[in-house]
Write a protein that holds these residues in place. Sequence first.
Motif, mmCIF file in Angstrom:
data_model
loop_
_atom_site.group_PDB
_atom_site.id
_atom_site.type_symbol
_atom_site.label_atom_id
_atom_site.label_comp_id
_atom_site.label_asym_id
_atom_site.label_seq_id
_atom_site.Cartn_x
_atom_site.Cartn_y
_atom_site.Cartn_z
ATOM 1 N N THR A 756 0.829 -1.206 0.000
ATOM 2 C CA THR A 756 0.000 0.000 0.000
ATOM 3 C C THR A 756 0.861 1.253 0.000
ATOM 4 O O THR A 756 0.588 2.226 -0.724
ATOM 5 C CB THR A 756 -0.941 -0.006 1.219
ATOM 6 N N THR A 757 1.926 1.262 0.794
ATOM 7 C CA THR A 757 2.832 2.416 0.831
ATOM 8 C C THR A 757 3.489 2.627 -0.524
ATOM 9 O O THR A 757 3.554 3.753 -1.044
ATOM 10 C CB THR A 757 3.907 2.199 1.913
ATOM 11 N N ALA A 758 3.961 1.506 -1.123
ATOM 12 C CA ALA A 758 4.584 1.615 -2.437
ATOM 13 C C ALA A 758 3.581 2.106 -3.473
ATOM 14 O O ALA A 758 3.905 2.938 -4.334
ATOM 15 C CB ALA A 758 5.161 0.263 -2.853
ATOM 16 N N GLY A 759 2.347 1.606 -3.381
ATOM 17 C CA GLY A 759 1.312 2.032 -4.302
ATOM 18 C C GLY A 759 0.991 3.504 -4.164
ATOM 19 O O GLY A 759 0.803 4.216 -5.161
ATOM 20 N N ILE A 763 1.290 6.377 -7.056
ATOM 21 C CA ILE A 763 0.147 7.182 -7.501
ATOM 22 C C ILE A 763 0.462 8.669 -7.384
ATOM 23 O O ILE A 763 0.183 9.453 -8.306
ATOM 24 C CB ILE A 763 -1.107 6.810 -6.681
ATOM 25 N N VAL A 764 1.056 9.072 -6.277
ATOM 26 C CA VAL A 764 1.415 10.483 -6.112
ATOM 27 C C VAL A 764 2.459 10.884 -7.149
ATOM 28 O O VAL A 764 2.394 11.978 -7.747
ATOM 29 C CB VAL A 764 1.918 10.741 -4.679
ATOM 30 N N GLY A 765 3.441 10.006 -7.394
ATOM 31 C CA GLY A 765 4.449 10.296 -8.405
ATOM 32 C C GLY A 765 3.851 10.442 -9.787
ATOM 33 O O GLY A 765 4.247 11.325 -10.566
ATOM 34 N N LEU A 766 2.870 9.593 -10.118
ATOM 35 C CA LEU A 766 2.208 9.674 -11.422
ATOM 36 C C LEU A 766 1.406 10.963 -11.544
ATOM 37 O O LEU A 766 1.416 11.628 -12.603
ATOM 38 C CB LEU A 766 1.305 8.456 -11.626
ATOM 39 N N ILE A 784 -10.356 2.717 0.555
ATOM 40 C CA ILE A 784 -10.220 3.834 1.494
ATOM 41 C C ILE A 784 -8.829 3.832 2.117
ATOM 42 O O ILE A 784 -8.190 4.884 2.270
ATOM 43 C CB ILE A 784 -11.306 3.743 2.592
ATOM 44 N N ASN A 785 -8.326 2.644 2.474
ATOM 45 C CA ASN A 785 -6.993 2.543 3.072
ATOM 46 C C ASN A 785 -5.934 3.092 2.117
ATOM 47 O O ASN A 785 -5.033 3.840 2.507
ATOM 48 C CB ASN A 785 -6.701 1.080 3.415
ATOM 49 N N LEU A 786 -6.048 2.746 0.833
ATOM 50 C CA LEU A 786 -5.073 3.224 -0.142
ATOM 51 C C LEU A 786 -5.214 4.729 -0.372
ATOM 52 O O LEU A 786 -4.215 5.459 -0.443
ATOM 53 C CB LEU A 786 -5.249 2.472 -1.463
ATOM 54 N N LEU A 787 -6.461 5.220 -0.471
ATOM 55 C CA LEU A 787 -6.654 6.649 -0.680
ATOM 56 C C LEU A 787 -6.108 7.467 0.489
ATOM 57 O O LEU A 787 -5.547 8.556 0.300
ATOM 58 C CB LEU A 787 -8.138 6.955 -0.895
ATOM 59 N N LYS A 792 -1.794 11.099 2.588
ATOM 60 C CA LYS A 792 -0.653 11.389 3.473
ATOM 61 C C LYS A 792 0.619 11.602 2.665
ATOM 62 O O LYS A 792 1.408 12.521 2.945
ATOM 63 C CB LYS A 792 -0.472 10.242 4.461
ATOM 64 N N CYS A 793 0.822 10.760 1.664
ATOM 65 C CA CYS A 793 2.016 10.884 0.836
ATOM 66 C C CYS A 793 2.002 12.206 0.069
ATOM 67 O O CYS A 793 3.033 12.893 -0.043
ATOM 68 C CB CYS A 793 2.106 9.702 -0.121
ATOM 69 N N ALA A 794 0.824 12.587 -0.454
ATOM 70 C CA ALA A 794 0.714 13.843 -1.201
ATOM 71 C C ALA A 794 0.999 15.039 -0.310
ATOM 72 O O ALA A 794 1.648 16.006 -0.726
ATOM 73 C CB ALA A 794 -0.675 13.946 -1.830
ATOM 74 N N GLU A 795 0.506 14.983 0.930
ATOM 75 C CA GLU A 795 0.750 16.091 1.858
ATOM 76 C C GLU A 795 2.234 16.228 2.162
ATOM 77 O O GLU A 795 2.774 17.341 2.233
ATOM 78 C CB GLU A 795 -0.049 15.865 3.139
ATOM 79 N N ARG A 796 2.921 15.080 2.356
ATOM 80 C CA ARG A 796 4.355 15.134 2.649
ATOM 81 C C ARG A 796 5.141 15.717 1.474
ATOM 82 O O ARG A 796 6.112 16.437 1.663
ATOM 83 C CB ARG A 796 4.879 13.742 2.983
#
Length: 872
Positions: A756-759, A763-766, A784-787, A792-796
Motif C-alpha cells: 500500500t505504501t509503495a502504491g 500514484i502520487v508520483g504519477l 479507502i486505506n489506499l486513498l 498522506k504521501c501527497a501532503e508530505r
Amino acid sequence: MQKHAGTTLFSASDLVGFLECEHLTTLQLRDLITPLARATDDDSALLIQAKGLEHEARYLALLKDQGLRVAEIGDAGNPEERARETARVLREGPDVVFQAALLAPPLFGLADFLLRVERPSLLGDHSYEVLDTKLSRSAKSKFAVQLAFYSDLLARAQGVEPHAMHLALGDGRRHSFRVANYSRYFRRVRDRFLEFAAHAGVDTYPEECAHCAFCHWRELCAARWKSDDHLNQVAGINRVQITRLLDAGTSTVAALGGLSPDARIAKMQPATLTKLRAQAALQLERRRTGSPAMEVLALDPEQRRGFYRLPQPDAGDVFFDMEGDPFEEDGLEYLFGIRFSDDGEPRFMPLWAHDRAAERVAFEELMDFLTKRLQRHAGMHVYHYAPYEPSALKRLMTLHGTRESQMDDLLRRERFIDLYRVVREAIRTSEPGLSIKDIEIFYMPPRQGEVKTAGASIVHYERWRTSRDATELDKILAYNEDDCRSTHLLRDWLLEHRPDDLPWFTGEKESAERERARAASQRIADIEQGLAGYRESLLGGLPQDRTAWSADEHLRELIFDLLDFHRRADKPAWWAQYARRDMTDDELIEDIECLGGLQRVTDKAPVAVKQSLVYTFTFPEQETKLRVGSECSRTDTMTAFGSIVALDEQSRTIDIKVGRSRDVPQTLSIAPGPPIDSSALRNAVWRFADSLVHDDGRFKALRALLRKDAPTLRGREAGLPVLPAGGDFDSRVLDAVLALDDSYLFVQGPPGTGKTTAGAKLIVGLMAQGRRVGVTSNSHKVIINLLEAVQKCAERRGVAFSGVKKSTKDDPETLVNGRFVRDVFANADVLAADAQLIAGTAWLFADPQFEAGIDYLFIDEAGQVSLANLVA
C-alpha cells in the motif's frame, strides 16, 4: 494407537478421533488391553480408502515427473527403526520424503510427504515442511490438526518449526497454512488428549456424532443406546434437544413418549416438544405391536405445506432419480432415470453418461424430453425424493452452459415436486428415519436387487470403471429403476391419505408475477441467443487440439466463459432465496445463513431514526452469519426488510431498522438480501468481448495481462530486469511504470510488506507527472486505506490533487486532499471504484466514465497490486 516397547504410541488420527468423540478414545484404549468386537468395513468405506491411496500415489508420481529427487521410507521395521531411517534421509536432503516416520514418544506419525525448503536447520542448510494428500475437495479443520501434529514432530526432528504446512486435495488444488497460526491451539489439544489418555479408567458415555458412520465401534455404541433406551433413537431429534431433555430429567424414549401434554421443557418451544413426544410415542407403539404405524399431521391452511404441496395427478407426470459418482473430478452424474406413462403403461428410460461430454448430452436429452412432455401435458410435474435431483440439474445447467431457459421455466413454474418435503410435513411414522427406504415399508415389498443404497451404487459403478463388466451397470440400472418406481408408488400412497377437501397445488402465480416470470424467461432466452452468437465469433474455427492453441486463442475461450459468469454466479443465491421461502421456522433456525423464528417485542415501542423505525425482536438459540450492518430480507416474501443495527447473541435479541412504510409482522424469519445487481459488471465484460471480436485495438494492457505476456517497457529490451540496478528504489519503480507500453506490472507480497505504501508513492508520483490514475478493488476498506495513504504521501510531498470515490451509481463521493466535496468525474486526478475480480486474473471497470481518460489503472487485491497503463 499401538503398543511399542512398553509405551502406548498415539497417531494424528487418534488425536482427531478424540476431538470427534472422547468415548472413541476410551474404546481404543480398552481395545489395546482386551480386543473389542469391531464393525466390518463396508464396501463404501473400503472404496474411499482405496481412492485415498490412489490419490496419494498420483501425487507421488506427479512429484517424480517434475524431476524431484524423492526418497521413500519403507514400511518394514518398528517405529524406532523407521524413525531412524527417516532421520538419516532427512540429513541427506532429498527434495521429497515419502511416508516419513516421525517419533517423539508417546507421539508417532507417518507424514505423507515432506517437502524440502531452503531454510537452515539442524539438518544443514535445508529443512522440510509437511504435505498431506486428502481425497476431499475442501479443506477441513481436522486436516489442519493432522498437519500440525506432523509439523510438531518434524520441528523436533529438524530443530526448527516449519514455516508452512500444505494440503493436496482431491480436486487438484493445493492449500498452504502458516504453522504458527495453528501451533498454539494444537499444543493445547495435544496436552488435553495426553492428559485424558493418562486416565484411561475414566468412564465416558457414547454420544452420537458425525464420526459414528465411520467408527469401528459403532455397533457397540448402538447396542448400548438400545439397552439404555437413549433419546437419540427418536427420529428427527438433534443433540441440542437431547441435552435440554436430559437437563430436565427426561432421559429415555419411554420417558419422552410418556410426558403429559402440558409438560414444558426449559429453552424448548412447546410445538417442538409436542412433535418429539408424539414421535417417541409412535415408536413405542411400534415396539409394542411390531407393526409399522403412521399418522397424518394437522394441516395449517395458512402455511400450505405437507399435502398442500401435491398437485393433481396428470398423465404426463414424470418420476425422476439420478446416480452420481463423487470420485470423478468435480463429480459425474452418470445415470438419469426417468419413469413415466405412455397410453397408461409405465415406462422407464435411462440416460447414461460415462464422461463429461456424455453428461452434457444426457442433460440436454432430459431437458428436451421434459420440455416436449410439458408441451403435450400442461399439468405435468416431475416428482423426486429429497433435493438432490433439482440441485444437480441446476449445477449441470451452470457447468455446461446449456438448456438454461428450459430449466429456468420448470423452476419458475414449480414443476419439481419434492416428496420428501411432503412426507416430512404431512405425516409422522414409527420408522427410525425419513429416507425413502424407511418409508417404503408402507407401500411396497422389500427390494430384491443386489444394490440397495446410493453408496453401493457408487461402489458398483467404480467396479465397472475398472472391469467394464456390463453386469455391474445392470445392477445399478435395476436399483435406479426401483428408486423411480418407489417414487411413483410413494406419490400414489400419499394421495390415498390426502384429505379430499384440500385444494390442489398449481404453482400458478398472480397475473403480475406470471408476467414477470415470462419476461425473465424471455431475457434468459435472449441472453442464450446472444451467447450462441459469441460462441461462433469467439470460438469458431479454434483448433480441436487445445495444446495447439495460441495465447490469443486461449484468451478468446476465457472471455467467452466469462460472458455469463456474473449472472451464473448470482443464481445459487437466488435459488437459496426461493428455497428459504418454502422452509419451516425450524429449518430456518438450522440454516446458518438465516435467523429464524423472530418474535417482535410488543412492550417496547419502535425507535424513530430519520425516515425509519428500529424494531426489537427476540429469537431462539441458533447460529447465524448475519451481523450488524447486514441488509436482510423476509424469507416468506423474499422482499427487502431492513438493516441490522444491533445483535446480542447472549440475550438473543436483534434490532432491525425498517422503513416506515414496511409491514412489520409479529413473527418472521430473515435471510441475507438478494445478490447485488451485477449488470454493469456484465456489460463491461461484453464490451471487452466486442473489442476482441472486432479487434479494435482497445484494452491492450488488459489483453496482455490475460494472455500472461511479459511486461513491455518503452526503451527496454525484452527479458531485461524491470528495475535496473542502482539509484533510488522509488524513483526506479516510477520510471518503470512511466515506461509501460500498453502493459502492466505486478507488485506482490504478503500483508505488511509495504504494498500500500509503495502504491501510494507511485500514484502520487504519477499525478505529479500529470497522469490520471484509476484505483479499484473488491473492497471498500482496501480502497479507502489506499486513498488515505495517497493523501498522506501527497501532503508530505506537497502535491495537490482531486479525487472521486464512486460509492453508488448516483452519489459519487469526491476527495480533494482529504475533503469530500461535490465534483464531476472529468476534474478528478484519482478515480476509485469497486469492481469484480474476473477469473482471478484481471479487472474491468464497471462504468465507462471511469474507463475513459485514465492513464493508469491501479488494482489492489490481497497479496498483489497491479498497475496497467490504459492510455499510452
